[in-house]
Every structure is written in C-alpha cells, then in structure tokens.
Enzyme design. Structure first.
Site, mmCIF file in Angstrom:
data_model
loop_
_atom_site.group_PDB
_atom_site.id
_atom_site.type_symbol
_atom_site.label_atom_id
_atom_site.label_comp_id
_atom_site.label_asym_id
_atom_site.label_seq_id
_atom_site.Cartn_x
_atom_site.Cartn_y
_atom_site.Cartn_z
ATOM 1 N N HIS A 18 22.845 -0.679 -21.145
ATOM 2 C CA HIS A 18 24.158 -1.265 -21.410
ATOM 3 C C HIS A 18 25.306 -0.561 -20.696
ATOM 4 O O HIS A 18 26.342 -1.188 -20.468
ATOM 5 C CB HIS A 18 24.454 -1.268 -22.913
ATOM 6 C CG HIS A 18 23.564 -2.179 -23.678
ATOM 7 N ND1 HIS A 18 23.753 -2.431 -25.005
ATOM 8 C CD2 HIS A 18 22.474 -2.902 -23.317
ATOM 9 C CE1 HIS A 18 22.830 -3.275 -25.441
ATOM 10 N NE2 HIS A 18 22.030 -3.566 -24.426
ATOM 11 N N CYS A 68 23.396 21.441 -22.582
ATOM 12 C CA CYS A 68 24.128 22.560 -23.179
ATOM 13 C C CYS A 68 23.915 22.492 -24.690
ATOM 14 O O CYS A 68 23.139 21.671 -25.166
ATOM 15 C CB CYS A 68 25.601 22.570 -22.785
ATOM 16 S SG CYS A 68 26.683 21.365 -23.565
#
Length: 146
Positions: free
Chosen positions: A101, A68
């Site tokens: 991570h 978006c």
C-alpha cells in the site's frame, strides 16, 4: 521488481540483529551493502541511516533495511530523503502492507521490541512483496514535498 542489492545500516542497539539479517540475506542470494555500525559501542544513528537511505535514493541499492532500538530514529532520519519511504515494521502484516500500500523502500526494525527471527521474516516479506499501485499509487504520489 527483482531485488538484487540491499542496503543495511543501524546503530549499536541494532548491531546483533543487523549481523543476523546480513547473514540471512546472503544465504538467500542477495547482495548486501553494509553501512554500519559494526559494533555494539554507542553511536549516533543518523551517521548510518543517511548513507543507507542515500544508497536507496540514488539507485545503487534496490531496497534498504535500518535497525535501531525503537526504529523511530532511523525512520525519521531516512524519511528526510525525498525519494525514501521508510516504514517502521513490528509484525509481518505491517511489512506486507508497507510494500503493498505504501511502496516503502526501506524497512525499519525495532530491535528492542521484536525477535531476530521475526525481523528476518519481516525482511523476507518486505523484499518479496510487490507494490499494488492503483489507488495506492495515487496516494503515494502525493507524499513528496515539492
């Protein structure tokens, strides 16, 4: 994890980027499920972010991509789903770390702040980077609200 099927969705601001990313992924051999929108007419991003996130959450797709204008709306929406970890990425290093991570399973791309080429690079990194686990796994396991 071998990524085979990718869910993708976005609003009117991300339409051109989404189309280019779909073509890029298909050229690379991925199966892509397009959850819309399919034009640049104004729409409401949750109508496309929820089905994209649901497909990743229920396992019918391995990973997801949302696009978006700022990536904020689609990320907020996708992260309402319990099993989703949607990460806003604007640089390749962020996409890498989101996977390594955070075990992110949806990449959210800001079409108004990145180029199509940068987005294609980030998507490729996102889809081919493994989660490191270890201390990161301990942290990721604390994310869900139970």
């Amino acid at each position: 994890m071998q990524i085979k099927t990718v869910a993708i969705g976005g609003d009117h601001a991300g339409f051109d980027y989404k189309s280019a990313i779909i073509q890029h992924l298909e050229e690379l051999g991925y199966s892509v499920r397009n959850f819309g929108t399919d034009s640049s007419e104004s729409v409401d991003y949750p109508d496309f972010a929820h089905p994209t996130a649901s497909a990743v959450e229920n396992g019918s797709c391995d990973m997801g991509i949302l696009v978006c204008g700022s990536a904020n709306g689609v990320a907020i929406t996708a992260n309402k789903h319990q099993a989703i970890r949607a990460a806003i990425c604007w640089k390749p290093e962020i996409a890498l770390l989101a996977r390594q991570h955070n075990d992110a399973n949806i990449i959210c791309l800001p079409a108004r702040f990145t180029s199509i080429e940068e987005c294609k690079e980030m998507v490729q990194i996102f889809l081919t980077t493994e989660f490191e686990g270890g201390r990161h796994g301990t942290r990721v396991n604390k994310i869900a609200c139970l």
